[in-house]
Design a protein around this motif. Structure first.
Motif, mmCIF file in Angstrom:
data_model
loop_
_atom_site.group_PDB
_atom_site.id
_atom_site.type_symbol
_atom_site.label_atom_id
_atom_site.label_comp_id
_atom_site.label_asym_id
_atom_site.label_seq_id
_atom_site.Cartn_x
_atom_site.Cartn_y
_atom_site.Cartn_z
ATOM 1 N N ASP A 50 0.878 -1.168 0.000
ATOM 2 C CA ASP A 50 0.000 0.000 0.000
ATOM 3 C C ASP A 50 0.917 1.219 0.000
ATOM 4 N N VAL A 51 0.896 1.994 -1.080
ATOM 5 C CA VAL A 51 1.873 3.085 -1.213
ATOM 6 C C VAL A 51 1.656 4.208 -0.201
ATOM 7 N N GLY A 52 0.498 4.221 0.430
ATOM 8 C CA GLY A 52 0.244 5.252 1.440
ATOM 9 C C GLY A 52 0.823 4.898 2.804
ATOM 10 N N ASP A 53 1.388 3.707 2.919
ATOM 11 C CA ASP A 53 1.861 3.207 4.213
ATOM 12 C C ASP A 53 3.404 3.191 4.237
ATOM 13 N N GLN A 54 3.962 4.045 5.076
ATOM 14 C CA GLN A 54 5.424 4.225 5.082
ATOM 15 C C GLN A 54 6.173 2.918 5.394
ATOM 16 N N VAL A 55 5.634 2.125 6.327
ATOM 17 C CA VAL A 55 6.336 0.881 6.717
ATOM 18 C C VAL A 55 6.417 -0.059 5.506
ATOM 19 N N GLN A 56 5.297 -0.173 4.782
ATOM 20 C CA GLN A 56 5.272 -1.069 3.616
ATOM 21 C C GLN A 56 6.180 -0.548 2.498
ATOM 22 N N VAL A 57 6.188 0.770 2.302
ATOM 23 C CA VAL A 57 7.022 1.323 1.223
ATOM 24 C C VAL A 57 8.506 1.155 1.575
ATOM 25 N N ARG A 58 8.837 1.371 2.851
ATOM 26 C CA ARG A 58 10.243 1.231 3.245
ATOM 27 C C ARG A 58 10.699 -0.217 3.043
ATOM 28 N N SER A 59 9.841 -1.164 3.413
ATOM 29 C CA SER A 59 10.277 -2.560 3.272
ATOM 30 C C SER A 59 10.351 -2.967 1.788
ATOM 31 N N ALA A 60 9.457 -2.403 0.949
ATOM 32 C CA ALA A 60 9.564 -2.669 -0.499
ATOM 33 C C ALA A 60 10.880 -2.104 -1.035
ATOM 34 N N ALA A 61 11.255 -0.905 -0.574
ATOM 35 C CA ALA A 61 12.493 -0.275 -1.048
ATOM 36 C C ALA A 61 13.705 -1.127 -0.658
ATOM 37 N N GLU A 62 13.653 -1.727 0.544
ATOM 38 C CA GLU A 62 14.772 -2.590 0.963
ATOM 39 C C GLU A 62 14.898 -3.798 0.026
ATOM 40 N N ALA A 63 13.737 -4.383 -0.316
ATOM 41 C CA ALA A 63 13.758 -5.549 -1.218
ATOM 42 C C ALA A 63 14.300 -5.139 -2.592
ATOM 43 N N ILE A 64 13.919 -3.967 -3.063
ATOM 44 C CA ILE A 64 14.389 -3.497 -4.388
ATOM 45 C C ILE A 64 15.893 -3.206 -4.338
ATOM 46 N N GLY A 65 16.337 -2.658 -3.209
ATOM 47 C CA GLY A 65 17.761 -2.354 -3.053
ATOM 48 C C GLY A 65 18.627 -3.606 -3.080
ATOM 49 N N ALA A 66 18.027 -4.756 -2.746
ATOM 50 C CA ALA A 66 18.799 -6.006 -2.721
ATOM 51 C C ALA A 66 18.854 -6.683 -4.096
ATOM 52 N N LEU A 67 18.127 -6.122 -5.087
ATOM 53 C CA LEU A 67 18.134 -6.743 -6.424
ATOM 54 C C LEU A 67 19.431 -6.407 -7.155
ATOM 55 N N PRO A 68 19.870 -7.298 -8.061
ATOM 56 C CA PRO A 68 20.993 -6.897 -8.916
ATOM 57 C C PRO A 68 20.463 -5.862 -9.915
ATOM 58 N N GLY A 69 21.288 -4.965 -10.348
ATOM 59 C CA GLY A 69 20.828 -3.961 -11.329
ATOM 60 C C GLY A 69 20.558 -2.640 -10.654
ATOM 61 N N ARG A 70 20.543 -1.604 -11.484
ATOM 62 C CA ARG A 70 20.430 -0.234 -11.021
ATOM 63 C C ARG A 70 18.983 0.228 -11.134
ATOM 64 N N LEU A 71 18.477 0.906 -10.109
ATOM 65 C CA LEU A 71 17.126 1.475 -10.210
ATOM 66 C C LEU A 71 17.201 2.728 -11.082
ATOM 67 N N CYS A 72 16.561 2.657 -12.253
ATOM 68 C CA CYS A 72 16.673 3.765 -13.214
ATOM 69 C C CYS A 72 15.368 4.531 -13.380
#
Ligand code: NAD
Length: 245
Positions: free
Chosen positions: A52-74
């Protein structure tokens, strides 16, 4: 060794304009990550994170998962959005106003807050916020929606100014009515009637309704190197509909 694919995050990528953007960005070679409260159709996204993009806890944890992916966020496309049932000021329930602002304005703010550090670390990127002609012209009967989309335009320009020195471009698109997405159903609880569709067509000077793919093409352009150095821009995609709003 092969280079990992560039990553694009698309909020609201399970349906409508967001889903069309997922498909378009995948065609352009991105690894497409969808953040949504519902899953996208099978084989559309490369990765789905329920969020839920309105929920800071959920967005932060999604960002952590994305940060662990190989490749650059463009690329980040903020397409998740909701409308209100309509009816205007006197019927407007402050709880509904809060929820619309929470998803449509706080959502993009949170995704930018938590994903921009990844873009900065990768040397830059492009953000596209999906606003609406309602954010430019207002929308009688839908004050919460119009305020959220107007706020999103101001947020876009502020972020463009703040992030330019990091080579991060931030633009907004303002679509007119796109009747074939889930948006009308979410807003009215039903699809347009044939009479309502006809009335809409009469409002669009070009006499045709917009398709989600047409909006997605512009979004993909704003994510691509073809649009360097466009930033802080607000691109209207509406067949002239705003002139009769
Ligand atoms: N369809 C139109 O006429 C139109 C016109 C102008 C602007 N827009 C904007 O375009 C964007 C996309 O709308 P659409 O027409 O594709 O509608 P849609 O309903 O098809 O897609 C919206 C998506 O956002 C998701 N979503 C809703 N709340 C969420 C939340 N809290 N967290 C994460 N995801 C959430 C939904 O599950 C859905 O997948 C919205 O921001 C909308 O305001 C739509």
């Amino acid at each position: 060794m092969t280079q990992p694919q560039p990553i694009a995050v698309i909020t609201g990528g399970a349906s409508g304009i967001g889903l069309a953007s997922v498909r378009r960005l995948k065609e352009a070679g991105y690894f497409a990550v969808v953040l949504d409260i519902q899953p996208p159709p099978p084989e559309s996204a490369d990765l789905f994170i329920r969020c839920d993009v309105g929920d800071q806890v959920q967005v932060r944890s999604a960002a952590e998962a994305i940060g662990a992916l190989p490749g650059r966020l463009c690329a980040l496309v903020n397409s998740a959005g909701i409308g209100e049932p309509g009816g205007g000021l006197e019927e407007l329930d402050p709880e509904v106003l809060w929820r619309v602002i929470c998803v449509n304005l706080q959502g993009p703010l949170l995704t930018m807050k938590h994903l921009v550090p990844l873009m900065k670390a990768g040397g830059g990127g492009a953000i596209v916020n999906v606003s609406s002609i309602a954010g430019l012209m207002g929308s009688p009967g839908y004050p919460a929606y119009a305020a959220s989309k107007g706020g999103l335009i101001a947020l876009t320009i502020s972020m463009a100014r703040e992030l330019a020195r990091h080579q991060i471009r931030v633009n907004a698109v303002c679509p007119g009515s796109v009747p074939s997405t889930g948006f009308v159903r979410q807003q009215l609880g039903r699809d347009f009637t044939p009479a309502e569709r006809l009335a809409l067509l009469k409002k669009v000077p070009m006499g045709r309704s917009l398709r989600p793919e047409e909006v997605a093409r512009t979004i993909a352009f704003l994510c691509s190197s073809d649009s360097v150095p466009i930033t802080g821009d607000v691109l209207v995609i509406d067949g002239g509909e705003r002139f009769s709003s």
